[in-house]
Design a protein around this motif. Structure first.
Motif, PDB file in Angstrom:
ATOM      1  N   GLU A 156       0.861  -1.172   0.000  1.00 55.44           N
ATOM      2  CA  GLU A 156       0.000   0.000   0.000  1.00 55.44           C
ATOM      3  C   GLU A 156       0.901   1.227   0.000  1.00 55.44           C
ATOM      4  O   GLU A 156       1.841   1.311   0.796  1.00 55.44           O
ATOM      5  N   VAL A 157       0.602   2.171  -0.889  1.00 62.46           N
ATOM      6  CA  VAL A 157       1.452   3.340  -1.071  1.00 62.46           C
ATOM      7  C   VAL A 157       0.652   4.598  -0.752  1.00 62.46           C
ATOM      8  O   VAL A 157      -0.501   4.741  -1.198  1.00 62.46           O
ATOM      9  N   PHE A 158       1.272   5.492  -0.001  1.00 64.72           N
ATOM     10  CA  PHE A 158       0.666   6.777   0.351  1.00 64.72           C
ATOM     11  C   PHE A 158       1.689   7.871   0.096  1.00 64.72           C
ATOM     12  O   PHE A 158       2.894   7.674   0.323  1.00 64.72           O
ATOM     13  N   ALA A 159       1.204   9.004  -0.383  1.00 61.83           N
ATOM     14  CA  ALA A 159       2.022  10.204  -0.537  1.00 61.83           C
ATOM     15  C   ALA A 159       1.533  11.263   0.437  1.00 61.83           C
ATOM     16  O   ALA A 159       0.332  11.353   0.721  1.00 61.83           O
ATOM     17  N   PHE A 160       2.468  12.029   0.951  1.00 61.57           N
ATOM     18  CA  PHE A 160       2.071  13.055   1.922  1.00 61.57           C
ATOM     19  C   PHE A 160       2.915  14.304   1.712  1.00 61.57           C
ATOM     20  O   PHE A 160       4.086  14.252   1.333  1.00 61.57           O
ATOM     21  N   ALA A 161       2.279  15.417   1.927  1.00 67.81           N
ATOM     22  CA  ALA A 161       2.930  16.726   2.039  1.00 67.81           C
ATOM     23  C   ALA A 161       2.241  17.440   3.193  1.00 67.81           C
ATOM     24  O   ALA A 161       2.638  17.299   4.340  1.00 67.81           O
TER      25      ALA A 161
ATOM     26  N   LEU B 207      -2.059   6.199  -3.103  1.00 71.82           N
ATOM     27  CA  LEU B 207      -1.618   6.085  -4.489  1.00 71.82           C
ATOM     28  C   LEU B 207      -1.628   4.655  -5.016  1.00 71.82           C
ATOM     29  O   LEU B 207      -1.218   4.427  -6.160  1.00 71.82           O
ATOM     30  N   THR B 208      -2.084   3.689  -4.230  1.00 71.67           N
ATOM     31  CA  THR B 208      -2.010   2.292  -4.661  1.00 71.67           C
ATOM     32  C   THR B 208      -2.759   2.032  -5.959  1.00 71.67           C
ATOM     33  O   THR B 208      -2.202   1.401  -6.873  1.00 71.67           O
ATOM     34  N   PRO B 209      -4.025   2.454  -6.138  1.00 71.27           N
ATOM     35  CA  PRO B 209      -4.701   2.195  -7.417  1.00 71.27           C
ATOM     36  C   PRO B 209      -4.010   2.844  -8.608  1.00 71.27           C
ATOM     37  O   PRO B 209      -3.957   2.258  -9.696  1.00 71.27           O
ATOM     38  N   ALA B 210      -3.472   4.049  -8.410  1.00 71.44           N
ATOM     39  CA  ALA B 210      -2.818   4.736  -9.532  1.00 71.44           C
ATOM     40  C   ALA B 210      -1.528   4.040  -9.941  1.00 71.44           C
ATOM     41  O   ALA B 210      -1.226   3.924 -11.138  1.00 71.44           O
ATOM     42  N   LEU B 211      -0.752   3.556  -8.989  1.00 69.40           N
ATOM     43  CA  LEU B 211       0.531   2.934  -9.303  1.00 69.40           C
ATOM     44  C   LEU B 211       0.387   1.512  -9.817  1.00 69.40           C
ATOM     45  O   LEU B 211       1.370   0.945 -10.323  1.00 69.40           O
ATOM     46  N   ARG B 212      -0.773   0.906  -9.705  1.00 67.57           N
ATOM     47  CA  ARG B 212      -0.967  -0.453 -10.211  1.00 67.57           C
ATOM     48  C   ARG B 212      -1.389  -0.477 -11.676  1.00 67.57           C
ATOM     49  O   ARG B 212      -1.747  -1.517 -12.193  1.00 67.57           O
TER      50      ARG B 212
ATOM     51  N   ALA C  61       1.653   5.080 -15.013  1.00 70.47           N
ATOM     52  CA  ALA C  61       1.305   4.946 -13.601  1.00 70.47           C
ATOM     53  C   ALA C  61       1.925   6.059 -12.768  1.00 70.47           C
ATOM     54  O   ALA C  61       1.257   6.664 -11.910  1.00 70.47           O
ATOM     55  N   VAL C  62       3.203   6.356 -13.008  1.00 67.97           N
ATOM     56  CA  VAL C  62       3.866   7.411 -12.238  1.00 67.97           C
ATOM     57  C   VAL C  62       3.265   8.770 -12.565  1.00 67.97           C
ATOM     58  O   VAL C  62       3.058   9.616 -11.678  1.00 67.97           O
ATOM     59  N   THR C  63       2.950   8.994 -13.840  1.00 69.90           N
ATOM     60  CA  THR C  63       2.340  10.277 -14.221  1.00 69.90           C
ATOM     61  C   THR C  63       0.969  10.453 -13.576  1.00 69.90           C
ATOM     62  O   THR C  63       0.630  11.533 -13.069  1.00 69.90           O
ATOM     63  N   HIS C  64       0.170   9.380 -13.595  1.00 71.48           N
ATOM     64  CA  HIS C  64      -1.158   9.466 -12.989  1.00 71.48           C
ATOM     65  C   HIS C  64      -1.063   9.665 -11.482  1.00 71.48           C
ATOM     66  O   HIS C  64      -1.861  10.411 -10.889  1.00 71.48           O
ATOM     67  N   ALA C  65      -0.102   9.010 -10.843  1.00 71.65           N
ATOM     68  CA  ALA C  65       0.068   9.190  -9.399  1.00 71.65           C
ATOM     69  C   ALA C  65       0.470  10.626  -9.074  1.00 71.65           C
ATOM     70  O   ALA C  65       0.037  11.181  -8.053  1.00 71.65           O
ATOM     71  N   SER C  66       1.287  11.225  -9.927  1.00 68.92           N
ATOM     72  CA  SER C  66       1.668  12.621  -9.694  1.00 68.92           C
ATOM     73  C   SER C  66       0.481  13.563  -9.833  1.00 68.92           C
ATOM     74  O   SER C  66       0.386  14.574  -9.124  1.00 68.92           O
TER      75      SER C  66
ATOM     76  N   VAL D 223      -1.917  13.575  -6.600  1.00 64.77           N
ATOM     77  CA  VAL D 223      -1.471  14.341  -5.435  1.00 64.77           C
ATOM     78  C   VAL D 223      -1.753  15.821  -5.678  1.00 64.77           C
ATOM     79  O   VAL D 223      -1.208  16.435  -6.604  1.00 64.77           O
ATOM     80  N   THR D 224      -2.589  16.388  -4.881  1.00 66.34           N
ATOM     81  CA  THR D 224      -2.993  17.793  -5.068  1.00 66.34           C
ATOM     82  C   THR D 224      -2.086  18.779  -4.344  1.00 66.34           C
ATOM     83  O   THR D 224      -2.051  19.965  -4.696  1.00 66.34           O
ATOM     84  N   ASP D 225      -1.370  18.336  -3.323  1.00 66.02           N
ATOM     85  CA  ASP D 225      -0.527  19.245  -2.538  1.00 66.02           C
ATOM     86  C   ASP D 225       0.952  18.988  -2.795  1.00 66.02           C
ATOM     87  O   ASP D 225       1.787  19.161  -1.904  1.00 66.02           O
ATOM     88  N   ARG D 226       1.288  18.559  -4.009  1.00 68.15           N
ATOM     89  CA  ARG D 226       2.671  18.237  -4.327  1.00 68.15           C
ATOM     90  C   ARG D 226       3.533  19.491  -4.295  1.00 68.15           C
ATOM     91  O   ARG D 226       3.124  20.572  -4.723  1.00 68.15           O
ATOM     92  N   PHE D 227       4.760  19.322  -3.769  1.00 64.08           N
ATOM     93  CA  PHE D 227       5.760  20.376  -3.669  1.00 64.08           C
ATOM     94  C   PHE D 227       5.276  21.536  -2.797  1.00 64.08           C
ATOM     95  O   PHE D 227       5.581  22.700  -3.063  1.00 64.08           O
ATOM     96  N   GLY D 228       4.531  21.190  -1.765  1.00 63.41           N
ATOM     97  CA  GLY D 228       4.093  22.194  -0.801  1.00 63.41           C
ATOM     98  C   GLY D 228       4.831  22.037   0.506  1.00 63.41           C
ATOM     99  O   GLY D 228       6.005  21.673   0.564  1.00 63.41           O
ATOM    100  N   GLY D 229       4.135  22.306   1.613  1.00 62.31           N
ATOM    101  CA  GLY D 229       4.736  22.151   2.926  1.00 62.31           C
ATOM    102  C   GLY D 229       4.772  20.690   3.355  1.00 62.31           C
ATOM    103  O   GLY D 229       4.378  19.785   2.619  1.00 62.31           O
ATOM    104  N   THR D 230       5.229  20.453   4.584  1.00 62.87           N
ATOM    105  CA  THR D 230       5.384  19.087   5.095  1.00 62.87           C
ATOM    106  C   THR D 230       4.812  19.000   6.501  1.00 62.87           C
ATOM    107  O   THR D 230       5.195  19.787   7.377  1.00 62.87           O
ATOM    108  N   ARG D 231       3.935  18.020   6.697  1.00 66.97           N
ATOM    109  CA  ARG D 231       3.389  17.723   8.028  1.00 66.97           C
ATOM    110  C   ARG D 231       3.446  16.201   8.206  1.00 66.97           C
ATOM    111  O   ARG D 231       2.467  15.489   8.032  1.00 66.97           O
ATOM    112  N   ILE D 232       4.634  15.708   8.541  1.00 67.19           N
ATOM    113  CA  ILE D 232       4.855  14.260   8.619  1.00 67.19           C
ATOM    114  C   ILE D 232       4.076  13.663   9.784  1.00 67.19           C
ATOM    115  O   ILE D 232       3.372  12.659   9.640  1.00 67.19           O
ATOM    116  N   ALA D 233       4.186  14.245  10.960  1.00 72.47           N
ATOM    117  CA  ALA D 233       3.531  13.676  12.138  1.00 72.47           C
ATOM    118  C   ALA D 233       2.023  13.657  11.985  1.00 72.47           C
ATOM    119  O   ALA D 233       1.362  12.669  12.340  1.00 72.47           O
TER     120      ALA D 233
END
Length: 413
Positions: free
Chosen positions: A267-272, A278-283, A290-295, A298-308
């Protein structure tokens, strides 16, 4: 056919096959016999070779009886054998490969002796049916540096690309290197599940199926049914940081995540600032698509980061149970806008639920690196491994570490 005792020589029996390749002679003789209709195969050929190798020299009569005993299995094949043997040994004068046929100056150690009057293919019109002379090779000078026929030994193109930063790789090179990662993941480990399946080699008795079988024999358990535990690939959960500080590594990491989804139960998840599955898109079938669709997902790509905050959201979501007993891979540089206390609480929960937690940091391989960033320093005590991930060579090492290899080299690239 009545073999002669002296082959027309006043000095006694003439010795043949001295210095000759007996295996080549046996194979060629069997080939002629098969063309003549004699049923001789690999077994007969092997018997003839072993019989000829029993002594150093053989007379013509001995060769006749050895070949007849080892090659002729039916009485109907005897006339054809007599004709072939006579054509081989009686039509050449003097008999080749004997002491009389050795040219002047030949020594005892001569191995390749000339075959007089032999046609190029060694057929029955002349000569014996074999030739041990090596093909002539034209002598030439040693090749120089400018000789185009000698290729220059260079490292593999993939090996050269493995050490280059991700920002210098185009889409085609990323796809080629991603194929290496997928090949490494073919050996993904499995785990024992709670389910069992009927297997004659199992160590436990399946009581339910054994009783069901005993109904046919008056409830006497004549047939004991056994079972074994079913093994399944260990689940992997991958989280990829797609914030602004990870712009150069995002595409390469998505190729790594896509390789997991095609080979393992991942199972794959992207976070910002938010969490995106991203699991359905990468399969999807095509790697680039697949990589283009996964990109695009993601609506908040190259934004801030809230890992916790994203880790806590994953633990509290419907996908939180996927983390139980799974190998969790987090790809991030550790820059986090959340307070360190929140990172400590989220990573503590994650460690208790997961099988192993591995952190890939693109800056960990730099000289003098130390996890001084607050988010990375708070997460590090709860990680089983933290590995550098600045090149594809680092990713291969990380994959092997996840497989249990813990190798520091990457010969697969």
């Amino acid at each position: 056919m009545a073999p002669s005792t002296n082959n027309g020589s006043p000095h006694g029996p003439r010795r043949v096959l001295r210095g000759a390749d007996r295996a080549a002679f046996a194979v060629a003789l069997v080939e002629r016999l098969r063309r003549a209709g004699v049923a001789a195969g690999l077994t007969e050929t092997g018997d003839l070779i072993r019989a000829l190798a029993s002594t150093s020299t053989r007379s013509r009569d001995e060769i006749y009886w050895i070949a007849r005993v080892t090659l002729v299995r039916r009485h109907a094949d005897l006339p054809a054998f007599e004709r072939v043997f006579a054509a081989v040994f009686d039509d050449v004068t003097p008999l080749p490969l004997t002491r009389d046929a050795v040219p002047a100056g030949g020594g005892e150690d001569d191995v390749h002796l000339p075959v007089p009057d032999a046609n190029p293919k060694g057929r029955a019109n002349g000569g014996l049916p074999w030739a041990t002379l090596p093909p002539p090779v034209e002598a030439r000078d040693e090749p120089g540096e400018d000789d185009p026929s000698v290729p220059e030994m260079r490292p593999s193109a993939l090996a050269a690309l493995a050490e280059r930063p991700f920002a210098e790789l185009d889409a085609a090179r990323l796809e080629a290197l991603a194929g290496v990662l997928a090949a490494e993941l073919r050996r993904w480990p499995s785990r024992r599940s709670r389910r069992h399946a009927v297997d004659p080699r199992g160590h436990r008795i399946d009581l339910r199926h054994t009783i069901a079988q005993s109904r046919r024999t008056g409830f006497e358990p004549l047939t004991v049914v056994r079972r074994r535990a079913v093994r399944r690939p260990r689940r992997a959960v991958l989280l990829c940081d797609v914030s602004g500080s990870m712009r150069a590594q995002t595409d390469a990491y998505l190729h790594l995540m896509r390789a997991f989804t095609t080979v393992t139960r991942a199972e794959v998840f992207a976070f910002a600032t938010t969490l995106t599955r991203l699991t359905p898109a990468l399969r999807r079938p095509g790697m680039r698509e697949a990589v283009t669709h996964a990109s695009e997902v993601v609506t908040d790509r190259f934004g801030g980061t809230r890992i916790a905050s994203n880790l806590a959201a994953l633990l509290d979501s419907d996908h939180g149970n996927l983390l139980r007993g799974a190998l969790v891979l987090i790809a991030s540089d550790g820059w986090d806008s959340d307070p360190p206390e929140r990172m400590t609480a989220a990573m503590s929960r994650l460690q208790r639920r997961a099988h192993r937690v591995i952190w890939l940091n693109p800056r960990a391989g730099e000289p003098g690196f130390a996890p001084k960033v607050a988010g990375m320093a708070a997460a590090l005590p709860f990680c089983d491994l933290m590995l550098p991930a600045a090149t594809f060579g680092d990713l291969v090492v990380a994959v092997r570490a996840m497989l249990g290899a813990h190798s520091s080299s990457y010969n697969a690239i």
